[in-house]
Design a protein around this motif. Structure first.
Motif, PDB file in Angstrom:
ATOM      1  N   GLN A 137      -4.790  21.638 -35.901  1.00 62.92           N
ATOM      2  CA  GLN A 137      -3.783  20.603 -35.683  1.00 62.92           C
ATOM      3  C   GLN A 137      -3.338  20.007 -37.015  1.00 62.92           C
ATOM      4  O   GLN A 137      -4.144  19.775 -37.916  1.00 62.92           O
ATOM      5  CB  GLN A 137      -4.370  19.507 -34.790  1.00 62.92           C
ATOM      6  N   GLN A 138      -2.038  19.752 -37.148  1.00 63.99           N
ATOM      7  CA  GLN A 138      -1.511  19.129 -38.355  1.00 63.99           C
ATOM      8  C   GLN A 138      -2.076  17.711 -38.516  1.00 63.99           C
ATOM      9  O   GLN A 138      -2.480  17.069 -37.540  1.00 63.99           O
ATOM     10  CB  GLN A 138       0.014  19.073 -38.295  1.00 63.99           C
ATOM     11  N   SER A 139      -2.082  17.229 -39.759  1.00 60.93           N
ATOM     12  CA  SER A 139      -2.655  15.926 -40.063  1.00 60.93           C
ATOM     13  C   SER A 139      -1.662  15.056 -40.830  1.00 60.93           C
ATOM     14  O   SER A 139      -0.817  15.554 -41.565  1.00 60.93           O
ATOM     15  CB  SER A 139      -3.924  16.083 -40.913  1.00 60.93           C
TER      16      SER A 139
ATOM     17  N   THR B 111      -0.336  14.480 -34.573  1.00 56.37           N
ATOM     18  CA  THR B 111      -1.118  14.826 -35.768  1.00 56.37           C
ATOM     19  C   THR B 111      -2.402  14.019 -35.773  1.00 56.37           C
ATOM     20  O   THR B 111      -2.438  12.899 -35.263  1.00 56.37           O
ATOM     21  CB  THR B 111      -0.346  14.533 -37.076  1.00 56.37           C
ATOM     22  N   GLN B 112      -3.443  14.573 -36.364  1.00 56.61           N
ATOM     23  CA  GLN B 112      -4.653  13.796 -36.586  1.00 56.61           C
ATOM     24  C   GLN B 112      -4.400  12.804 -37.724  1.00 56.61           C
ATOM     25  O   GLN B 112      -3.682  13.106 -38.672  1.00 56.61           O
ATOM     26  CB  GLN B 112      -5.824  14.718 -36.947  1.00 56.61           C
TER      27      GLN B 112
ATOM     28  N   THR C  15      -8.251   8.805 -36.774  1.00 52.71           N
ATOM     29  CA  THR C  15      -9.035   9.889 -36.179  1.00 52.71           C
ATOM     30  C   THR C  15     -10.235  10.252 -37.028  1.00 52.71           C
ATOM     31  O   THR C  15     -11.333  10.489 -36.508  1.00 52.71           O
ATOM     32  CB  THR C  15      -8.152  11.150 -36.013  1.00 52.71           C
ATOM     33  N   ASN C  16     -10.040  10.311 -38.353  1.00 49.12           N
ATOM     34  CA  ASN C  16     -11.099  10.746 -39.277  1.00 49.12           C
ATOM     35  C   ASN C  16     -11.069   9.915 -40.547  1.00 49.12           C
ATOM     36  O   ASN C  16      -9.985   9.518 -41.019  1.00 49.12           O
ATOM     37  CB  ASN C  16     -10.917  12.228 -39.640  1.00 49.12           C
ATOM     38  N   ILE C  17     -12.247   9.679 -41.102  1.00 52.61           N
ATOM     39  CA  ILE C  17     -12.373   8.941 -42.360  1.00 52.61           C
ATOM     40  C   ILE C  17     -13.207   9.768 -43.328  1.00 52.61           C
ATOM     41  O   ILE C  17     -14.260  10.297 -42.950  1.00 52.61           O
ATOM     42  CB  ILE C  17     -13.048   7.569 -42.148  1.00 52.61           C
TER      43      ILE C  17
ATOM     44  N   VAL D  53      -1.807  19.610 -43.652  1.00 56.63           N
ATOM     45  CA  VAL D  53      -1.221  18.275 -43.803  1.00 56.63           C
ATOM     46  C   VAL D  53       0.287  18.342 -43.596  1.00 56.63           C
ATOM     47  O   VAL D  53       0.987  19.091 -44.286  1.00 56.63           O
ATOM     48  CB  VAL D  53      -1.540  17.688 -45.196  1.00 56.63           C
ATOM     49  N   GLN D  54       0.767  17.551 -42.643  1.00 57.36           N
ATOM     50  CA  GLN D  54       2.210  17.459 -42.394  1.00 57.36           C
ATOM     51  C   GLN D  54       2.841  16.339 -43.202  1.00 57.36           C
ATOM     52  O   GLN D  54       3.965  16.471 -43.688  1.00 57.36           O
ATOM     53  CB  GLN D  54       2.478  17.219 -40.908  1.00 57.36           C
TER      54      GLN D  54
END
Length: 265
Positions: free
Chosen positions: A18-20, A47-48, A87-89, A116-117
């Motif tokens: 998935q794009q981020s 996106t994440q 979503t994420n760190i 990465v988008q």
């Protein structure tokens, strides 16, 4: 939510297709300006959402004798970012090796490991050895790789840009109204992991154990609480060596959070 160290992210990156959308910064205090960046991340649906931040404020390492303290503990920062939908760190240890990375090296390391988008950065963002790369330098580098870079205009309050430095100064002046206006919440000390001496009438911690910035010596109205329990109003005093608060009769056990009352409450 996924929480990674920089070393974990580099050596064993998550396998995602998935794009981020990512943002990078200290996020000290997660104030209104930071929340603007996070709201801009929401413009890239499906996106994440990744935040790359620091396990400790770099100023604590680079200027240890002159750093007045953090606005939040690491726990508070992670919890607030989680609440805001991140979503994420990735937590970065500001090591000697990391400080030698150029801005280009840093972002290349990220885009090699996750798709990465878009990237959202503050107008005053700088990274790389000696802070040599600005947000606009990063935009030039990443747009050539078909990655969109958003740089929203900074938020202001009372005609001055909202910043962690300004909020820290307001706390040191005991101006909790300004702190609330710039962070959109009351200033709260996280003392859950600090040694607490339980007296019959008061609970005391050593001032030197507190990593967060403190207001000047004096007496303050505060709400004390344990995580998930109802807060209780009491009085807290700060002197040159100790932080001490009156222990209400109804309160049992140690305290996790101390929320300072503003003059408007």
């Amino acid at each position: 939510m996924g929480i990674y160290s920089w070393a974990e992210f580099i050596e064993d990156p998550p396998h995602i297709s998935q794009q981020s959308t990512i943002s990078v910064g200290v996020f000290d205090g997660v104030h209104a300006g930071h929340k603007l960046l996070i709201s801009c991340m929401e413009r890239f649906p499906h996106t994440q959402k990744w935040i790359f931040t620091f396990s400790e404020n770099p100023r604590r390492i680079l200027r240890s004798g002159h750093f007045p303290g953090d606005l939040m503990t690491r726990f508070q920062k992670i919890e607030e970012l989680k609440r805001l939908g991140i979503t994420n760190i990735v937590l970065i240890d500001f090591s000697n090796d990391f400080s030698k990375l150029t801005g280009k090296d840093f972002f290349t390391a990220i885009i090699k490991r996750i798709p990465v988008q878009a990237v959202v950065l503050g107008d005053n963002f700088r990274c790389g050895r000696g802070g040599s790369a600005s947000a606009y330098d990063v935009r030039g580098f990443l747009t050539s790789r078909n990655i969109e870079v958003m740089i929203p205009q900074p938020l202001a309050w009372r005609n001055r840009t909202i910043s962690s430095t300004r909020i820290r100064a307001a706390i040191q002046e005991g101006d909790f109204v300004s702190v609330r206006m710039m962070t959109e919440r009351a200033f709260t000390l996280d003392v859950a992991d600090l040694p607490q001496r339980m007296g019959v009438k008061a609970i005391t911690i050593d001032k030197k154990d507190v990593q967060q910035v403190l207001p000047p010596p004096g007496s303050y109205q505060v709400y004390i609480s344990k995580n998930g329990e109802q807060a209780v109003l009491t009085t807290l005093s700060i002197d040159e060596a100790f932080v001490r608060w009156i222990r209400p009769n109804c309160y049992k056990g140690p305290v996790h959070n101390i929320q300072f009352v503003t003059n408007e409450e």
